[in-house]
Write a protein that holds these residues in place. Structure first.
Motif, PDB file in Angstrom:
ATOM      1  N   LEU A  13       0.741  -0.969  -0.042  1.00  0.00           N
ATOM      2  CA  LEU A  13       0.124  -0.070   0.068  1.00  0.00           C
ATOM      3  C   LEU A  13       0.902   1.437  -0.167  1.00  0.00           C
ATOM      4  O   LEU A  13       0.214   2.456  -0.194  1.00  0.00           O
ATOM      5  N   SER A  14       2.062   1.206   0.179  1.00  0.00           N
ATOM      6  CA  SER A  14       3.072   2.337   0.088  1.00  0.00           C
ATOM      7  C   SER A  14       2.920   3.320  -1.036  1.00  0.00           C
ATOM      8  O   SER A  14       2.443   2.967  -2.174  1.00  0.00           O
ATOM      9  N   ALA A  19       5.628   9.453   1.326  1.00  0.00           N
ATOM     10  CA  ALA A  19       6.946   9.038   1.759  1.00  0.00           C
ATOM     11  C   ALA A  19       7.939  10.028   1.784  1.00  0.00           C
ATOM     12  O   ALA A  19       8.417  10.400   2.868  1.00  0.00           O
ATOM     13  N   GLN A  20       8.125  10.694   0.827  1.00  0.00           N
ATOM     14  CA  GLN A  20       9.034  11.832   0.639  1.00  0.00           C
ATOM     15  C   GLN A  20       8.616  13.005   1.492  1.00  0.00           C
ATOM     16  O   GLN A  20       9.299  13.937   2.238  1.00  0.00           O
ATOM     17  N   HIS A  21       7.325  13.284   1.485  1.00  0.00           N
ATOM     18  CA  HIS A  21       6.678  14.335   2.383  1.00  0.00           C
ATOM     19  C   HIS A  21       7.120  14.024   3.913  1.00  0.00           C
ATOM     20  O   HIS A  21       7.332  14.800   4.527  1.00  0.00           O
ATOM     21  N   GLY A  29      16.280  13.890   8.737  1.00  0.00           N
ATOM     22  CA  GLY A  29      17.589  14.206   8.136  1.00  0.00           C
ATOM     23  C   GLY A  29      18.648  14.147   9.143  1.00  0.00           C
ATOM     24  O   GLY A  29      18.502  13.789  10.400  1.00  0.00           O
ATOM     25  N   LYS A  30      19.922  14.107   8.978  1.00  0.00           N
ATOM     26  CA  LYS A  30      21.045  13.853   9.682  1.00  0.00           C
ATOM     27  C   LYS A  30      20.989  15.012  10.701  1.00  0.00           C
ATOM     28  O   LYS A  30      20.760  16.218  10.608  1.00  0.00           O
ATOM     29  N   GLY A  31      21.164  14.556  12.161  1.00  0.00           N
ATOM     30  CA  GLY A  31      21.106  15.529  13.250  1.00  0.00           C
ATOM     31  C   GLY A  31      19.713  15.947  13.713  1.00  0.00           C
ATOM     32  O   GLY A  31      19.669  16.712  14.782  1.00  0.00           O
ATOM     33  N   LYS A  38      12.542   5.331   8.382  1.00  0.00           N
ATOM     34  CA  LYS A  38      12.125   4.950   6.944  1.00  0.00           C
ATOM     35  C   LYS A  38      10.642   5.038   6.800  1.00  0.00           C
ATOM     36  O   LYS A  38      10.028   4.777   7.813  1.00  0.00           O
ATOM     37  N   PHE A  39      10.258   5.558   5.848  1.00  0.00           N
ATOM     38  CA  PHE A  39       8.794   5.801   5.505  1.00  0.00           C
ATOM     39  C   PHE A  39       8.142   4.986   4.323  1.00  0.00           C
ATOM     40  O   PHE A  39       8.863   4.891   3.273  1.00  0.00           O
ATOM     41  N   LEU A  40       7.096   4.606   4.400  1.00  0.00           N
ATOM     42  CA  LEU A  40       6.357   3.910   3.338  1.00  0.00           C
ATOM     43  C   LEU A  40       5.435   4.756   2.703  1.00  0.00           C
ATOM     44  O   LEU A  40       5.101   4.707   1.497  1.00  0.00           O
TER      45      LEU A  40
END
Length: 236
Positions: A13-14, A19-21, A29-31, A38-40
């Motif tokens: 269903l991903s 996911a990018q949003h 992000g780093k820090g 991780k996102f679906l």
């Protein structure tokens, strides 16, 4: 295996665009506080539909799902835990087992939506008629999410006109340096005010000058424009 079946269905269903949003929205992000998550790309209604579909899921299934690398699968696991806890109303032993599992796996309840969807509905409800030392231990933790759990759990008490734990934990967290703690403390103080504004004002009168600005703004959000200005200008 049920966990594999649920995981497979969620992955199918991903949605890559969502996911990018989510990567940006949940600060992965780093820090940042959600670094490396991780996102679906799944919305909450989809996850709740899965929980309703798999009513046969048990505590061990929820805990296994909670250990997923994917944020939404962990959130789905939290929804399973809440549903299991609610269904166990007639079994104190079953509810205790769920709470113990919840507290043993806080490292996976590692973003604000997972905390805010569960802490008051599981830990808060369980402790409503019990001793609450565990909340103070969580508030003193070095872990951001355990501290947030401690405050969010008091939402259940607030609804029952029990404000003391909220105030004590708020004082513990008053000088915390994380924005997400400022927000949750301010939010819970505002909820106290929704129940009893005078009680909230009595607390603020003593502590508002030492509060981070974000915490104060959240706490007084429902006050009149004139009242907010008085607090923000330090003229109480």
């Amino acid at each position: 295996m049920l966990v594999e079946q649920i995981t497979k269905q969620l992955i199918q269903l991903s949605d890559p665009d969502i996911a990018q949003h989510s990567l940006r929205f949940f600060k992965s992000g780093k820090g940042e506080y959600g670094a490396g998550d991780k996102f679906l790309g799944l919305r909450v209604p989809t996850l709740r539909k899965i929980v309703k579909e798999y009513k046969q899921a048990q505590l061990e299934d929820a805990i296994e799902l909670l250990k997923s690398e994917f944020h939404e699968i962990r959130l789905c696991a939290v929804f399973f835990l809440v549903a299991l806890f609610e269904r166990a109303k007639s079994s104190p032993q079953a509810q205790e087992a769920i709470v113990k599992a919840y507290l043993s796996n806080t490292q996976y309840i590692n973003n604000w939506d997972l905390v805010d969807s569960s802490a008051h509905k599981i830990l808060g409800k369980y402790l409503l008629d019990k001793e609450r030392t565990i909340l103070y231990q969580l508030a003193e933790s070095n872990d951001l999410w355990e501290k947030r759990i401690s405050m969010m759990a008091t939402y259940t008490f607030i609804k029952e006109q029990q404000f003391e734990d909220t105030f004590v934990i708020a004082k513990v967290l008053l000088n915390d340096n994380h924005d997400l703690i400022h927000k949750i403390v301010g939010w819970m103080l505002r909820e106290v005010g929704n129940q009893n504004k005078q009680v909230e004002q009595d607390f603020l009168k003593v502590h508002y000058k030492n509060m981070p600005r974000t915490m104060l703004r959240y706490a007084i959000e429902k006050f009149s424009k004139e009242e907010r200005a008085t607090y923000l200008q330090g003229k109480i």
